[in-house]
Design a protein around this motif. Structure first.
Motif, PDB file in Angstrom:
ATOM      1  N   GLY A  43      26.709   3.866  83.286  1.00  0.00           N
ATOM      2  CA  GLY A  43      25.864   4.038  82.108  1.00  0.00           C
ATOM      3  C   GLY A  43      25.624   5.496  81.784  1.00  0.00           C
ATOM      4  O   GLY A  43      25.648   5.911  80.608  1.00  0.00           O
ATOM      5  N   ILE A  44      25.383   6.309  82.814  1.00  0.00           N
ATOM      6  CA  ILE A  44      25.179   7.739  82.597  1.00  0.00           C
ATOM      7  C   ILE A  44      26.445   8.380  82.040  1.00  0.00           C
ATOM      8  O   ILE A  44      26.405   9.167  81.081  1.00  0.00           O
ATOM      9  N   MET A  45      27.594   8.050  82.631  1.00  0.00           N
ATOM     10  CA  MET A  45      28.847   8.629  82.155  1.00  0.00           C
ATOM     11  C   MET A  45      29.154   8.190  80.728  1.00  0.00           C
ATOM     12  O   MET A  45      29.687   8.970  79.930  1.00  0.00           O
ATOM     13  N   LEU A  46      28.818   6.956  80.407  1.00  0.00           N
ATOM     14  CA  LEU A  46      29.018   6.471  79.045  1.00  0.00           C
ATOM     15  C   LEU A  46      28.163   7.264  78.064  1.00  0.00           C
ATOM     16  O   LEU A  46      28.633   7.676  76.987  1.00  0.00           O
ATOM     17  N   ALA A  47      26.901   7.511  78.437  1.00  0.00           N
ATOM     18  CA  ALA A  47      26.011   8.284  77.575  1.00  0.00           C
ATOM     19  C   ALA A  47      26.471   9.726  77.457  1.00  0.00           C
ATOM     20  O   ALA A  47      26.431  10.317  76.370  1.00  0.00           O
ATOM     21  N   VAL A  48      26.916  10.302  78.568  1.00  0.00           N
ATOM     22  CA  VAL A  48      27.404  11.686  78.543  1.00  0.00           C
ATOM     23  C   VAL A  48      28.608  11.808  77.612  1.00  0.00           C
ATOM     24  O   VAL A  48      28.699  12.750  76.817  1.00  0.00           O
ATOM     25  N   SER A  49      29.520  10.858  77.721  1.00  0.00           N
ATOM     26  CA  SER A  49      30.735  10.928  76.907  1.00  0.00           C
ATOM     27  C   SER A  49      30.419  10.829  75.424  1.00  0.00           C
ATOM     28  O   SER A  49      31.036  11.522  74.600  1.00  0.00           O
ATOM     29  N   VAL A  50      29.449   9.990  75.085  1.00  0.00           N
ATOM     30  CA  VAL A  50      29.128   9.785  73.667  1.00  0.00           C
ATOM     31  C   VAL A  50      28.171  10.850  73.151  1.00  0.00           C
ATOM     32  O   VAL A  50      28.456  11.547  72.154  1.00  0.00           O
ATOM     33  N   LEU A  51      27.015  11.004  73.822  1.00  0.00           N
ATOM     34  CA  LEU A  51      25.961  11.888  73.326  1.00  0.00           C
ATOM     35  C   LEU A  51      26.237  13.364  73.597  1.00  0.00           C
ATOM     36  O   LEU A  51      25.859  14.220  72.798  1.00  0.00           O
ATOM     37  N   GLY A  52      26.875  13.647  74.728  1.00  0.00           N
ATOM     38  CA  GLY A  52      27.077  15.043  75.096  1.00  0.00           C
ATOM     39  C   GLY A  52      28.424  15.613  74.734  1.00  0.00           C
ATOM     40  O   GLY A  52      28.597  16.839  74.761  1.00  0.00           O
ATOM     41  N   PRO A  56      28.861  15.684  69.633  1.00  0.00           N
ATOM     42  CA  PRO A  56      28.913  17.122  69.332  1.00  0.00           C
ATOM     43  C   PRO A  56      30.271  17.562  68.805  1.00  0.00           C
ATOM     44  O   PRO A  56      30.353  18.416  67.914  1.00  0.00           O
ATOM     45  N   ALA A  57      31.357  16.985  69.336  1.00  0.00           N
ATOM     46  CA  ALA A  57      32.689  17.342  68.850  1.00  0.00           C
ATOM     47  C   ALA A  57      32.856  16.944  67.392  1.00  0.00           C
ATOM     48  O   ALA A  57      33.407  17.708  66.586  1.00  0.00           O
ATOM     49  N   SER A  58      32.370  15.748  67.043  1.00  0.00           N
ATOM     50  CA  SER A  58      32.506  15.285  65.662  1.00  0.00           C
ATOM     51  C   SER A  58      31.663  16.115  64.706  1.00  0.00           C
ATOM     52  O   SER A  58      32.015  16.279  63.525  1.00  0.00           O
ATOM     53  N   GLU A  59      30.539  16.662  65.198  1.00  0.00           N
ATOM     54  CA  GLU A  59      29.679  17.487  64.355  1.00  0.00           C
ATOM     55  C   GLU A  59      30.270  18.873  64.109  1.00  0.00           C
ATOM     56  O   GLU A  59      29.833  19.575  63.190  1.00  0.00           O
ATOM     57  N   MET A  60      31.247  19.265  64.903  1.00  0.00           N
ATOM     58  CA  MET A  60      31.855  20.588  64.746  1.00  0.00           C
ATOM     59  C   MET A  60      32.962  20.617  63.701  1.00  0.00           C
ATOM     60  O   MET A  60      33.411  21.696  63.309  1.00  0.00           O
ATOM     61  N   VAL A  61      33.419  19.448  63.295  1.00  0.00           N
ATOM     62  CA  VAL A  61      34.548  19.404  62.360  1.00  0.00           C
ATOM     63  C   VAL A  61      34.124  18.753  61.054  1.00  0.00           C
ATOM     64  O   VAL A  61      33.190  17.942  61.020  1.00  0.00           O
ATOM     65  N   ALA A  62      34.812  19.121  59.989  1.00  0.00           N
ATOM     66  CA  ALA A  62      34.590  18.466  58.700  1.00  0.00           C
ATOM     67  C   ALA A  62      35.244  17.089  58.720  1.00  0.00           C
ATOM     68  O   ALA A  62      35.977  16.741  59.644  1.00  0.00           O
ATOM     69  N   ASP A  63      34.967  16.316  57.679  1.00  0.00           N
ATOM     70  CA  ASP A  63      35.540  14.969  57.604  1.00  0.00           C
ATOM     71  C   ASP A  63      37.059  15.009  57.701  1.00  0.00           C
ATOM     72  O   ASP A  63      37.677  14.140  58.334  1.00  0.00           O
ATOM     73  N   SER A  64      37.648  16.023  57.082  1.00  0.00           N
ATOM     74  CA  SER A  64      39.107  16.122  57.092  1.00  0.00           C
ATOM     75  C   SER A  64      39.664  16.484  58.459  1.00  0.00           C
ATOM     76  O   SER A  64      40.855  16.300  58.717  1.00  0.00           O
ATOM     77  N   GLY A  65      38.801  16.989  59.345  1.00  0.00           N
ATOM     78  CA  GLY A  65      39.271  17.388  60.664  1.00  0.00           C
ATOM     79  C   GLY A  65      38.875  16.430  61.765  1.00  0.00           C
ATOM     80  O   GLY A  65      39.061  16.732  62.950  1.00  0.00           O
ATOM     81  N   PHE A  66      38.364  15.251  61.379  1.00  0.00           N
ATOM     82  CA  PHE A  66      37.918  14.295  62.396  1.00  0.00           C
ATOM     83  C   PHE A  66      39.082  13.796  63.253  1.00  0.00           C
ATOM     84  O   PHE A  66      38.878  13.344  64.380  1.00  0.00           O
ATOM     85  N   TRP A  67      40.282  13.904  62.711  1.00  0.00           N
ATOM     86  CA  TRP A  67      41.456  13.481  63.484  1.00  0.00           C
ATOM     87  C   TRP A  67      41.564  14.248  64.796  1.00  0.00           C
ATOM     88  O   TRP A  67      42.100  13.737  65.786  1.00  0.00           O
ATOM     89  N   MET A  68      41.031  15.478  64.835  1.00  0.00           N
ATOM     90  CA  MET A  68      41.084  16.284  66.051  1.00  0.00           C
ATOM     91  C   MET A  68      40.276  15.624  67.168  1.00  0.00           C
ATOM     92  O   MET A  68      40.672  15.635  68.338  1.00  0.00           O
ATOM     93  N   VAL A  69      39.141  15.036  66.793  1.00  0.00           N
ATOM     94  CA  VAL A  69      38.295  14.354  67.768  1.00  0.00           C
ATOM     95  C   VAL A  69      39.010  13.105  68.294  1.00  0.00           C
ATOM     96  O   VAL A  69      39.010  12.827  69.497  1.00  0.00           O
TER      97      VAL A  69
END
Length: 251
Positions: A43-52, A56-69
């Motif tokens: 559960g902790i690892m699941l939360a870390v992967s999603v929340l941490g 954050p990775a998705s928030e760093m890119v624009a919609d057009s760059g979501f493919w990078m995530v």
């Protein structure tokens, strides 16, 4: 910044060592409790992967760059998938006679499980280290605290089966220490990779998130559901996820 990275690496290692020492005290963990502990870690690892990592990775890119995530997460999962195909047996590391090892299926399974945890320590460290390249290190500390929290029970899970299978205590502790130190390498490797280019940072965060999702789905959840205690393991997973959420919210 370097001081923060060293503190992160030291904290992850110390948590693993603390878990290992507790494993020597509590040598026999019944399957019911073992599955609960592993479920909590999942559960902790699941939360870390999603929340941490992934968010954050998705928030760093624009919609057009979501493919990078997406590519980064899939690459992380594929990376561990490929590694899992080549996991060797640890005859020499275990200190057990090869003939005894050959006829001891339980030991064989335990050693592969321990090796799997060891290999996954590196991407865990990378997950913590890569975030320190971001302007705000809060997410990096969220990942660090989350991984450190799950390292304690995970350290116990590594020690107990090795002792029960006949590996000598000193050798068992050395194995646990080497596994813990892999996260130091991972933290600095993650920081170095993230520092190569700001464009690579979201990809690296997603990569680390993908490795963790792979571990949770491919190994931890099946392990906790293999002994008839899947309900308690499931609630433990929820508790682990919510624990990390509370830490991120209030700490």
């Amino acid at each position: 910044m370097y001081m923060q990275i060293w503190l992160s690496a030291a904290g992850l290692t110390a948590a693993s060592v603390l878990g290992s020492l507790l494993g020597f005290v509590v040598r026999r963990v019944p399957h019911s409790w073992n599955d609960v502990i592993m479920g909590y870690c999942a559960g902790i690892m699941l939360a870390v992967s999603v929340l941490g990592l992934l968010l954050p990775a998705s928030e760093m890119v624009a919609d057009s760059g979501f493919w990078m995530v997406v590519v980064g997460a899939l690459a992380g999962a594929l990376f561990l998938n490929v590694i899992d195909l080549f996991l060797p047996h640890l005859h020499q590391l275990s200190g057990i006679d090869p003939e005894q090892h050959h006829h001891n299926a339980r030991l064989n399974r335990v050693l592969l499980f321990v090796l799997a945890i060891a290999i996954h320590k590196l991407p865990e460290g990378i997950a913590a280290g890569v975030g320190f390249n971001a302007p705000d290190a809060d997410n990096a500390w969220t990942v660090t605290w989350g991984i450190a929290l799950q390292n304690i029970p995970e350290g116990m899970v590594v020690i107990t089966p090795l002792l029960l299978c006949g590996v000598k205590p000193l050798r068992t502790f050395v194995i646990a220490l080497v596994i813990a130190l892999l996260e130091v390498v991972g933290v600095w490797l993650g920081y170095a990779l993230g520092a190569v280019s700001e464009m690579l940072l979201p990809v690296m965060l997603a990569f680390a998130g993908g490795t963790m999702l792979y571990v949770v789905s491919d190994e931890m959840i099946p392990e906790t559901h293999a002994h008839g205690y899947q309900k308690s393991a499931t609630y433990a997973l929820l508790a682990g996820f919510l624990s990390l959420m509370l830490m991120e919210r209030f700490l």
